[in-house]
Write a protein that holds these residues in place. Structure first.
Motif, PDB file in Angstrom:
ATOM      1  N   ALA A  20     -52.532  53.302  16.765  1.00  0.00           N
ATOM      2  CA  ALA A  20     -53.369  52.471  17.644  1.00  0.00           C
ATOM      3  C   ALA A  20     -53.792  53.234  18.895  1.00  0.00           C
ATOM      4  CB  ALA A  20     -52.606  51.205  18.034  1.00  0.00           C
ATOM      5  N   LEU A  21     -52.854  53.936  19.521  1.00  0.00           N
ATOM      6  CA  LEU A  21     -53.170  54.645  20.770  1.00  0.00           C
ATOM      7  C   LEU A  21     -53.961  55.927  20.517  1.00  0.00           C
ATOM      8  CD1 LEU A  21     -49.851  54.136  22.762  1.00  0.00           C
ATOM      9  CD2 LEU A  21     -51.973  52.802  22.870  1.00  0.00           C
ATOM     10  N   ALA A  22     -53.766  56.521  19.357  1.00  0.00           N
ATOM     11  CA  ALA A  22     -54.525  57.729  19.013  1.00  0.00           C
ATOM     12  C   ALA A  22     -56.018  57.426  18.909  1.00  0.00           C
ATOM     13  CB  ALA A  22     -54.009  58.332  17.715  1.00  0.00           C
ATOM     14  N   LYS A  23     -56.372  56.180  18.602  1.00  0.00           N
ATOM     15  CA  LYS A  23     -57.785  55.799  18.505  1.00  0.00           C
ATOM     16  C   LYS A  23     -58.493  55.957  19.847  1.00  0.00           C
ATOM     17  CE  LYS A  23     -57.315  52.469  14.713  1.00  0.00           C
ATOM     18  NZ  LYS A  23     -57.448  51.046  14.311  1.00  0.00           N
ATOM     19  N   ASP A  24     -57.743  55.905  20.945  1.00  0.00           N
ATOM     20  CA  ASP A  24     -58.340  56.070  22.278  1.00  0.00           C
ATOM     21  C   ASP A  24     -58.316  57.528  22.734  1.00  0.00           C
ATOM     22  OD1 ASP A  24     -58.946  53.321  22.655  1.00  0.00           O
ATOM     23  OD2 ASP A  24     -56.821  52.937  23.075  1.00  0.00           O
ATOM     24  N   GLY A  25     -57.959  58.427  21.822  1.00  0.00           N
ATOM     25  CA  GLY A  25     -57.994  59.848  22.142  1.00  0.00           C
ATOM     26  C   GLY A  25     -56.760  60.389  22.810  1.00  0.00           C
ATOM     27  N   HIS A  26     -55.703  59.588  22.905  1.00  0.00           N
ATOM     28  CA  HIS A  26     -54.484  60.039  23.567  1.00  0.00           C
ATOM     29  C   HIS A  26     -53.684  60.978  22.668  1.00  0.00           C
ATOM     30  CE1 HIS A  26     -55.402  57.227  26.662  1.00  0.00           C
ATOM     31  NE2 HIS A  26     -55.197  56.167  25.903  1.00  0.00           N
ATOM     32  N   GLN A  27     -52.941  61.858  23.292  1.00  0.00           N
ATOM     33  CA  GLN A  27     -52.033  62.752  22.573  1.00  0.00           C
ATOM     34  C   GLN A  27     -50.671  62.059  22.493  1.00  0.00           C
ATOM     35  OE1 GLN A  27     -51.670  66.615  24.353  1.00  0.00           O
ATOM     36  NE2 GLN A  27     -50.012  67.260  23.001  1.00  0.00           N
ATOM     37  N   ILE A  28     -50.248  61.737  21.290  1.00  0.00           N
ATOM     38  CA  ILE A  28     -49.073  60.897  21.095  1.00  0.00           C
ATOM     39  C   ILE A  28     -47.888  61.713  20.582  1.00  0.00           C
ATOM     40  CG2 ILE A  28     -48.178  58.808  20.016  1.00  0.00           C
ATOM     41  CD1 ILE A  28     -50.604  58.352  21.842  1.00  0.00           C
ATOM     42  N   HIS A  29     -46.727  61.500  21.226  1.00  0.00           N
ATOM     43  CA  HIS A  29     -45.466  62.067  20.761  1.00  0.00           C
ATOM     44  C   HIS A  29     -44.505  60.906  20.533  1.00  0.00           C
ATOM     45  CE1 HIS A  29     -46.340  66.364  21.930  1.00  0.00           C
ATOM     46  NE2 HIS A  29     -47.301  65.703  22.560  1.00  0.00           N
ATOM     47  N   THR A  30     -43.611  61.040  19.569  1.00  0.00           N
ATOM     48  CA  THR A  30     -42.681  59.956  19.245  1.00  0.00           C
ATOM     49  C   THR A  30     -41.238  60.455  19.245  1.00  0.00           C
ATOM     50  OG1 THR A  30     -42.889  60.338  16.859  1.00  0.00           O
ATOM     51  CG2 THR A  30     -44.406  58.750  17.855  1.00  0.00           C
ATOM     52  N   GLU A  31     -40.337  59.504  19.458  1.00  0.00           N
ATOM     53  CA  GLU A  31     -38.906  59.804  19.435  1.00  0.00           C
ATOM     54  C   GLU A  31     -38.171  58.561  18.959  1.00  0.00           C
ATOM     55  OE1 GLU A  31     -35.775  61.243  19.010  1.00  0.00           O
ATOM     56  OE2 GLU A  31     -36.828  62.736  20.248  1.00  0.00           O
ATOM     57  N   THR A  32     -37.190  58.737  18.071  1.00  0.00           N
ATOM     58  CA  THR A  32     -36.439  57.597  17.539  1.00  0.00           C
ATOM     59  C   THR A  32     -35.088  57.402  18.220  1.00  0.00           C
ATOM     60  OG1 THR A  32     -35.495  59.005  15.801  1.00  0.00           O
ATOM     61  CG2 THR A  32     -37.529  57.805  15.278  1.00  0.00           C
ATOM     62  N   ASP A  33     -34.657  58.361  19.013  1.00  0.00           N
ATOM     63  CA  ASP A  33     -33.326  58.319  19.618  1.00  0.00           C
ATOM     64  C   ASP A  33     -33.426  58.602  21.114  1.00  0.00           C
ATOM     65  OD1 ASP A  33     -30.703  58.518  20.375  1.00  0.00           O
ATOM     66  OD2 ASP A  33     -30.130  59.994  18.855  1.00  0.00           O
ATOM     67  N   GLY A  34     -33.171  57.568  21.922  1.00  0.00           N
ATOM     68  CA  GLY A  34     -33.247  57.722  23.361  1.00  0.00           C
ATOM     69  C   GLY A  34     -32.277  58.736  23.929  1.00  0.00           C
ATOM     70  N   GLN A  35     -31.183  58.962  23.228  1.00  0.00           N
ATOM     71  CA  GLN A  35     -30.189  59.916  23.705  1.00  0.00           C
ATOM     72  C   GLN A  35     -30.718  61.348  23.724  1.00  0.00           C
ATOM     73  OE1 GLN A  35     -27.088  58.655  20.884  1.00  0.00           O
ATOM     74  NE2 GLN A  35     -25.842  58.078  22.634  1.00  0.00           N
ATOM     75  N   ARG A  36     -31.795  61.609  22.968  1.00  0.00           N
ATOM     76  CA  ARG A  36     -32.363  62.955  22.927  1.00  0.00           C
ATOM     77  C   ARG A  36     -33.367  63.213  24.056  1.00  0.00           C
ATOM     78  NH1 ARG A  36     -32.158  62.659  16.870  1.00  0.00           N
ATOM     79  NH2 ARG A  36     -34.312  61.909  16.818  1.00  0.00           N
ATOM     80  N   LEU A  37     -33.581  62.202  24.894  1.00  0.00           N
ATOM     81  CA  LEU A  37     -34.547  62.349  25.979  1.00  0.00           C
ATOM     82  C   LEU A  37     -33.879  62.886  27.236  1.00  0.00           C
ATOM     83  CD1 LEU A  37     -36.611  59.046  25.682  1.00  0.00           C
ATOM     84  CD2 LEU A  37     -37.168  61.299  24.774  1.00  0.00           C
ATOM     85  N   SER A  38     -34.391  63.969  27.747  1.00  0.00           N
ATOM     86  CA  SER A  38     -33.929  64.506  29.026  1.00  0.00           C
ATOM     87  C   SER A  38     -35.013  64.236  30.067  1.00  0.00           C
ATOM     88  CB  SER A  38     -33.700  66.011  28.925  1.00  0.00           C
ATOM     89  OG  SER A  38     -34.924  66.693  28.705  1.00  0.00           O
ATOM     90  N   PRO A  39     -34.652  64.145  31.350  1.00  0.00           N
ATOM     91  CA  PRO A  39     -35.681  63.978  32.389  1.00  0.00           C
ATOM     92  C   PRO A  39     -36.713  65.089  32.343  1.00  0.00           C
ATOM     93  CG  PRO A  39     -33.504  63.539  33.294  1.00  0.00           C
ATOM     94  CD  PRO A  39     -33.286  64.087  31.910  1.00  0.00           C
ATOM     95  N   GLU A  40     -36.256  66.308  32.057  1.00  0.00           N
ATOM     96  CA  GLU A  40     -37.175  67.448  32.015  1.00  0.00           C
ATOM     97  C   GLU A  40     -38.234  67.251  30.928  1.00  0.00           C
ATOM     98  OE1 GLU A  40     -33.619  68.299  34.065  1.00  0.00           O
ATOM     99  OE2 GLU A  40     -33.839  67.713  31.957  1.00  0.00           O
ATOM    100  N   ARG A  41     -37.814  66.787  29.772  1.00  0.00           N
ATOM    101  CA  ARG A  41     -38.770  66.532  28.688  1.00  0.00           C
ATOM    102  C   ARG A  41     -39.743  65.423  29.066  1.00  0.00           C
ATOM    103  NH1 ARG A  41     -37.293  64.218  22.608  1.00  0.00           N
ATOM    104  NH2 ARG A  41     -39.450  63.853  21.950  1.00  0.00           N
TER     105      ARG A  41
END
Length: 224
Positions: A20-41
């Motif tokens: 849905a968001l890609a239709k507006d030209g946005h660059q989309i990244h996905t993640e299934t596990d919040g524990q893998r998210l660092s502030p730096e990322r």
């Protein structure tokens, strides 16, 4: 075009939102596990969509962990719209929430409204009610002390201060700032106002006035 991160443990939901968001030209990244998210990322993104109910580390915990180092809007995807959950989410620094189930039209409109708001760069200083707004840097100060507003809180204060003395309903405030009026917006504005008042109270300021039965205004008789 914005760089957007979607975090959800449901792969079908991720794919639906991504397309849905890609239709507006946005660059989309996905993640299934919040524990893998660092502030730096997370710092590399223009907006983060964060599911609340995830195994392991839930969305509230992720938001709390990254918010002090991540400046972009964070929007919760949640089926939890009871007052306690909203208070918790906005208190952790969320800018908005999108209630599940949602329409793809609403999702795209809400996301694009936040991105448009981020791209606005007014270039002057506003002083009202004991608060100095740097409208280019989108920061606010009281007696040279930076006020720890989230982006949503800052936007509400700036808008009210620019229109000091004018009363706005919760619905009008949401539409003026975020650009899209949908179910639950009144609750979002009310929680933002509560957090704003708490942060201003630390500096002995109270410029945001409730007009009972109508809405909110920034007191006009307090210029500095």
């Amino acid at each position: 075009m914005a760089k957007i991160l979607i975090v959800d443990d449901d792969s079908d939901m991720l794919d639906l939102v991504r397309r849905a968001l890609a239709k507006d030209g946005h660059q989309i990244h996905t993640e299934t596990d919040g524990q893998r998210l660092s502030p730096e990322r997370c710092q590399q993104y223009d907006l983060i969509l964060l599911d609340v109910m995830m195994p392991g580390e839930d969305g509230f915990s992720v938001c709390c962990r990254i918010r002090t180092e991540v400046d972009c809007p964070i929007l919760f995807l949640t089926a939890r719209t009871e007052d306690a959950a909203l208070v918790q989410g906005f208190g952790l620094g969320a800018d908005d929430y999108i209630k599940k189930p949602f329409s793809l039209a609403e999702l795209r409109a809400r996301v694009n409204a936040h991105i448009r708001r981020e791209s606005r760069l007014p270039a002057h200083i506003l002083k009202r009610g004991g608060v100095r707004f740097d409208m280019q840097a989108k920061t606010a100060f009281a007696q040279e002390h930076a006020l720890p507003f989230t982006k949503g809180e800052y936007a509400i204060c700036e808008y009210l201060a620019l229109h000091a003395g004018q009363v706005f309903t919760k619905e009008l405030l949401y539409e003026a700032i975020f650009g899209f009026d949908a179910e639950g917006n009144s609750s979002a504005i009310a929680e933002h106002i509560k957090n704003i008042r708490a942060k201003l109270k630390v500096c002995s300021l109270n410029p945001v006035e409730t007009v009972w039965g109508v809405g909110y205004k920034w007191r006009k008789d307090n210029p500095v």
